[in-house]
Design a protein around this motif. Structure first.
Motif, PDB file in Angstrom:
ATOM      1  N   SER A   1      -1.814 -11.407   4.435  1.00 30.06           N
ATOM      2  CA  SER A   1      -0.626 -11.189   5.260  1.00 30.06           C
ATOM      3  C   SER A   1       0.336 -10.208   4.587  1.00 30.06           C
ATOM      4  CB  SER A   1       0.088 -12.519   5.517  1.00 30.06           C
ATOM      5  OG  SER A   1       0.508 -13.106   4.286  1.00 30.06           O
ATOM      6  N   TYR A   2       1.141  -9.552   5.414  1.00 29.75           N
ATOM      7  CA  TYR A   2       2.194  -8.680   4.889  1.00 29.75           C
ATOM      8  C   TYR A   2       3.431  -8.866   5.751  1.00 29.75           C
ATOM      9  CZ  TYR A   2       1.527  -5.479   8.820  1.00 29.75           C
ATOM     10  OH  TYR A   2       1.459  -4.929  10.090  1.00 29.75           O
ATOM     11  N   GLY A   3       4.584  -8.562   5.175  1.00 29.92           N
ATOM     12  CA  GLY A   3       5.835  -8.722   5.895  1.00 29.92           C
ATOM     13  C   GLY A   3       6.513  -7.393   6.164  1.00 29.92           C
ATOM     14  N   SER A   4       7.307  -7.380   7.216  1.00 31.74           N
ATOM     15  CA  SER A   4       8.139  -6.214   7.535  1.00 31.74           C
ATOM     16  C   SER A   4       9.376  -6.718   8.262  1.00 31.74           C
ATOM     17  CB  SER A   4       7.386  -5.219   8.419  1.00 31.74           C
ATOM     18  OG  SER A   4       7.445  -5.603   9.785  1.00 31.74           O
TER      19      SER A   4
ATOM     20  N   ILE B   1       7.554 -12.386  -0.543  1.00 33.21           N
ATOM     21  CA  ILE B   1       6.509 -11.828  -1.412  1.00 33.21           C
ATOM     22  C   ILE B   1       6.596 -12.477  -2.787  1.00 33.21           C
ATOM     23  CG2 ILE B   1       5.697  -9.756  -2.615  1.00 33.21           C
ATOM     24  CD1 ILE B   1       6.653  -8.123  -0.209  1.00 33.21           C
ATOM     25  N   VAL B   2       7.789 -12.485  -3.351  1.00 34.24           N
ATOM     26  CA  VAL B   2       7.980 -13.056  -4.690  1.00 34.24           C
ATOM     27  C   VAL B   2       7.569 -14.525  -4.717  1.00 34.24           C
ATOM     28  CG1 VAL B   2       9.721 -13.677  -6.415  1.00 34.24           C
ATOM     29  CG2 VAL B   2       9.779 -11.409  -5.349  1.00 34.24           C
ATOM     30  N   GLY B   3       7.868 -15.252  -3.654  1.00 38.58           N
ATOM     31  CA  GLY B   3       7.546 -16.672  -3.601  1.00 38.58           C
ATOM     32  C   GLY B   3       6.120 -16.981  -3.210  1.00 38.58           C
ATOM     33  N   GLY B   4       5.339 -15.939  -2.890  1.00 43.70           N
ATOM     34  CA  GLY B   4       3.946 -16.149  -2.538  1.00 43.70           C
ATOM     35  C   GLY B   4       3.715 -16.657  -1.124  1.00 43.70           C
ATOM     36  N   GLU B   5       4.741 -16.617  -0.284  1.00 48.75           N
ATOM     37  CA  GLU B   5       4.598 -17.063   1.100  1.00 48.75           C
ATOM     38  C   GLU B   5       3.804 -16.055   1.929  1.00 48.75           C
ATOM     39  OE1 GLU B   5       8.503 -17.799   2.530  1.00 48.75           O
ATOM     40  OE2 GLU B   5       9.031 -19.094   0.840  1.00 48.75           O
ATOM     41  N   ILE B   6       3.900 -14.782   1.578  1.00 49.34           N
ATOM     42  CA  ILE B   6       3.062 -13.735   2.159  1.00 49.34           C
ATOM     43  C   ILE B   6       2.438 -12.966   1.001  1.00 49.34           C
ATOM     44  CG2 ILE B   6       4.351 -13.529   4.311  1.00 49.34           C
ATOM     45  CD1 ILE B   6       5.790 -11.103   3.141  1.00 49.34           C
ATOM     46  N   ASP B   7       1.377 -12.241   1.304  1.00 49.13           N
ATOM     47  CA  ASP B   7       0.622 -11.598   0.225  1.00 49.13           C
ATOM     48  C   ASP B   7       1.213 -10.278  -0.238  1.00 49.13           C
ATOM     49  OD1 ASP B   7      -1.753 -13.417  -0.069  1.00 49.13           O
ATOM     50  OD2 ASP B   7      -1.928 -12.958   2.067  1.00 49.13           O
ATOM     51  N   ALA B   8       1.830  -9.540   0.666  1.00 53.35           N
ATOM     52  CA  ALA B   8       2.250  -8.191   0.296  1.00 53.35           C
ATOM     53  C   ALA B   8       3.276  -7.656   1.277  1.00 53.35           C
ATOM     54  CB  ALA B   8       1.036  -7.261   0.262  1.00 53.35           C
ATOM     55  N   GLY B   9       3.727  -6.456   0.990  1.00 52.40           N
ATOM     56  CA  GLY B   9       4.618  -5.748   1.892  1.00 52.40           C
ATOM     57  C   GLY B   9       4.796  -4.322   1.416  1.00 52.40           C
ATOM     58  N   PHE B  10       5.086  -3.433   2.353  1.00 49.32           N
ATOM     59  CA  PHE B  10       5.419  -2.055   1.991  1.00 49.32           C
ATOM     60  C   PHE B  10       6.937  -1.926   1.976  1.00 49.32           C
ATOM     61  CE2 PHE B  10       1.035  -1.313   3.150  1.00 49.32           C
ATOM     62  CZ  PHE B  10       0.650  -0.272   2.312  1.00 49.32           C
ATOM     63  N   MET B  11       7.470  -1.362   0.912  1.00 51.12           N
ATOM     64  CA  MET B  11       8.920  -1.219   0.785  1.00 51.12           C
ATOM     65  C   MET B  11       9.265   0.012  -0.040  1.00 51.12           C
ATOM     66  SD  MET B  11       9.789  -4.296  -1.916  1.00 51.12           S
ATOM     67  CE  MET B  11       9.202  -5.504  -0.748  1.00 51.12           C
TER      68      MET B  11
ATOM     69  N   SER C   1      11.054   9.779   1.320  1.00 48.08           N
ATOM     70  CA  SER C   1      10.946   8.564   0.526  1.00 48.08           C
ATOM     71  C   SER C   1       9.626   7.876   0.863  1.00 48.08           C
ATOM     72  CB  SER C   1      12.105   7.608   0.819  1.00 48.08           C
ATOM     73  OG  SER C   1      11.940   6.384   0.104  1.00 48.08           O
ATOM     74  N   PRO C   2       8.760   7.687  -0.127  1.00 47.68           N
ATOM     75  CA  PRO C   2       7.517   6.972   0.128  1.00 47.68           C
ATOM     76  C   PRO C   2       7.765   5.469   0.133  1.00 47.68           C
ATOM     77  CG  PRO C   2       7.642   7.535  -2.172  1.00 47.68           C
ATOM     78  CD  PRO C   2       8.879   8.101  -1.528  1.00 47.68           C
ATOM     79  N   LEU C   3       6.743   4.714   0.415  1.00 46.00           N
ATOM     80  CA  LEU C   3       6.794   3.260   0.309  1.00 46.00           C
ATOM     81  C   LEU C   3       5.764   2.821  -0.723  1.00 46.00           C
ATOM     82  CD1 LEU C   3       7.006   2.272   4.100  1.00 46.00           C
ATOM     83  CD2 LEU C   3       8.880   2.471   2.456  1.00 46.00           C
ATOM     84  N   VAL C   4       5.996   1.679  -1.326  1.00 44.54           N
ATOM     85  CA  VAL C   4       5.032   1.127  -2.275  1.00 44.54           C
ATOM     86  C   VAL C   4       4.420  -0.140  -1.692  1.00 44.54           C
ATOM     87  CG1 VAL C   4       6.085   2.087  -4.347  1.00 44.54           C
ATOM     88  CG2 VAL C   4       6.861  -0.140  -3.500  1.00 44.54           C
ATOM     89  N   LEU C   5       3.158  -0.357  -1.985  1.00 46.24           N
ATOM     90  CA  LEU C   5       2.501  -1.608  -1.630  1.00 46.24           C
ATOM     91  C   LEU C   5       2.806  -2.596  -2.742  1.00 46.24           C
ATOM     92  CD1 LEU C   5       0.584  -3.384   0.005  1.00 46.24           C
ATOM     93  CD2 LEU C   5      -1.339  -2.288  -1.176  1.00 46.24           C
TER      94      LEU C   5
ATOM     95  N   ARG D   1       4.864  -6.739  -8.455  1.00 46.19           N
ATOM     96  CA  ARG D   1       3.955  -5.701  -8.961  1.00 46.19           C
ATOM     97  C   ARG D   1       3.733  -4.666  -7.858  1.00 46.19           C
ATOM     98  NH1 ARG D   1      -0.702  -8.731  -9.871  1.00 46.19           N
ATOM     99  NH2 ARG D   1       0.229  -9.402 -11.849  1.00 46.19           N
ATOM    100  N   MET D   2       3.711  -3.395  -8.221  1.00 43.42           N
ATOM    101  CA  MET D   2       3.452  -2.324  -7.254  1.00 43.42           C
ATOM    102  C   MET D   2       2.018  -1.825  -7.430  1.00 43.42           C
ATOM    103  SD  MET D   2       7.086  -0.214  -7.260  1.00 43.42           S
ATOM    104  CE  MET D   2       7.201  -0.004  -9.051  1.00 43.42           C
ATOM    105  N   LEU D   3       1.230  -1.897  -6.357  1.00 44.57           N
ATOM    106  CA  LEU D   3      -0.189  -1.523  -6.441  1.00 44.57           C
ATOM    107  C   LEU D   3      -0.434  -0.048  -6.145  1.00 44.57           C
ATOM    108  CD1 LEU D   3      -1.855  -4.559  -4.617  1.00 44.57           C
ATOM    109  CD2 LEU D   3      -1.223  -4.307  -7.039  1.00 44.57           C
ATOM    110  N   GLY D   4       0.445   0.575  -5.432  1.00 43.75           N
ATOM    111  CA  GLY D   4       0.247   1.982  -5.090  1.00 43.75           C
ATOM    112  C   GLY D   4       1.392   2.501  -4.267  1.00 43.75           C
ATOM    113  N   ILE D   5       1.453   3.820  -4.125  1.00 42.20           N
ATOM    114  CA  ILE D   5       2.552   4.470  -3.422  1.00 42.20           C
ATOM    115  C   ILE D   5       1.995   5.403  -2.359  1.00 42.20           C
ATOM    116  CG2 ILE D   5       2.787   6.467  -4.975  1.00 42.20           C
ATOM    117  CD1 ILE D   5       5.888   5.897  -4.843  1.00 42.20           C
ATOM    118  N   THR D   6       2.729   5.554  -1.256  1.00 39.29           N
ATOM    119  CA  THR D   6       2.198   6.274  -0.094  1.00 39.29           C
ATOM    120  C   THR D   6       2.440   7.778  -0.109  1.00 39.29           C
ATOM    121  OG1 THR D   6       4.229   5.906   1.178  1.00 39.29           O
ATOM    122  CG2 THR D   6       2.489   4.225   1.352  1.00 39.29           C
ATOM    123  N   SER D   7       3.090   8.301  -1.129  1.00 43.84           N
ATOM    124  CA  SER D   7       3.326   9.744  -1.202  1.00 43.84           C
ATOM    125  C   SER D   7       2.063  10.472  -1.642  1.00 43.84           C
ATOM    126  CB  SER D   7       4.471  10.050  -2.163  1.00 43.84           C
ATOM    127  OG  SER D   7       4.266   9.416  -3.413  1.00 43.84           O
TER     128      SER D   7
END
Length: 328
Positions: free
Chosen positions: A158-161, A198-208, A128-132, A223-229
């Motif tokens: 910033s990004y969250g995990s 992410i949706v609320g704009g409190e952080i800029d991004a995340g991989f999920m 399973s890849p992750l998306v940015l 919005r998905m900017l890219g995928i890690t596969s």
């Protein structure tokens, strides 16, 4: 003399012919009792669901029940410990995500096992890849604009995990290093909190996982900017791969994976049988669709393929862990 030898030969042949079915029957008799497959995650979790998708048809093919034992804890490590505690019966196995086999030894004081000496690979099951992902209201429309902004000031974006050492955290750090940028890590206690932030704009991004991001994308919140596969993922075919873009190498890849394993010392014939049966199960289009529905893509292979993947990912993620630990 000739007659006596002939009789002896005939008697020996008769004994041999009688023994042949017995040996074959003994080999075919495995398993003679239910199998137990340990999963280090709760019932209803993605690793648990994946395991049940595979073990239900496996039970039919083996002619014995396959009992899924949920032993959650320590990021999946407890499940492997439970398998090893029952090693030696030829009936105890486990499914696991990559962490307990590749990063746990670097992130925990002790796992209670040595992957190299205590684990026998059977087969990779799925990846399973992750998306940015960013907010739909973000100014970033592609990975190039994201990397350009991140490069203007150290830890400007910033990004969250779900915490230090999680798959999303290590993937983000791998991405940042490959792109030559610095990102600010904001840990949360759950994926739901990461998504909300992410949706609320409190952080800029995340991989999920794509399966986690897709409902938000379809609702117009993300919005998905890219995928890690290495290749486009069937669940999100329109999301471009990150490899070869924004300074990332053409072979950039970061995937979660799930594997079927056995205790070291398991009869090679049993491992070969399980590898063959699971490979046949994963070739079934219906099974493949079930896996895709929960965000996984079937990826069977040989025990050697899994051993190579463990070694390669242990080295790759180990280097990421070292870089993170070296940060001021």
């Amino acid at each position: 003399m000739t007659l006596r030898m002939t009789r002896r030969s005939a008697l020996a042949c008769a004994v041999a012919l009688t023994a042949l079915p017995t040996a074959a029957a003994a080999e075919d008799a495995w398993p003679a009792a239910p199998l137990h497959v340990y999963v280090g995650f709760p019932a209803g979790s993605s690793p648990d669901t994946l395991t049940r998708i595979v073990t239900e048809p496996l039970a039919q093919r083996l002619g014995q029940p396959v009992v899924v034992e949920n032993k959650p804890g320590a990021g999946g490590v407890i499940g492997i410990q439970q398998m090893l505690a029952n090693a030696g019966d030829g009936l105890s196995f486990a499914t696991t995500i990559n962490g307990p086999l590749t990063t746990a030894a670097r992130l925990m004081k002790s796992t209670g096992y040595d992957v190299a000496t205590d684990i026998a690979p059977v087969t990779l099951i799925a990846t399973s890849p992750l998306v940015l992902a960013v907010s739909a209201g973000s100014d970033f429309t592609d990975v190039e604009s994201f990397v350009a902004a991140a490069g203007t000031e150290p830890e400007f974006l910033s990004y969250g995990s779900v915490g230090q050492g999680s798959g999303a955290h290590l993937t983000a750090e791998l991405f940042a290093d490959a792109a030559g940028v610095s990102l600010l890590h904001i840990p949360f206690t759950s994926y739901a909190e990461v998504t909300t932030s992410i949706v609320g704009g409190e952080i800029d991004a995340g991989f999920m996982a794509p399966s986690a991001a897709l409902p938000q994308v379809e609702a117009g919140r993300m919005r998905m900017l890219g995928i890690t596969s290495a290749k486009p993922f069937p669940q999100a075919p329109d999301v471009p791969v990150l490899a070869g873009r924004a300074g990332l190498s053409d072979d950039f890849r970061a995937e979660l994976w799930n594997a079927f394993i056995a205790p070291a010392g398991t009869d090679p014939a049993i491992i070969a049988r399980l590898n063959t049966e699971i490979g046949a199960i994963l070739a079934d289009p219906e099974v493949q669709q079930k896996l895709l529905a929960i965000g996984w893509q079937a990826a069977p292979g040989t025990p050697g393929d899994l051993a190579d993947r463990i070694a390669a990912d242990t080295a790759m993620w180990g280097a990421v862990i070292d870089r993170v630990a070296a940060k001021p």
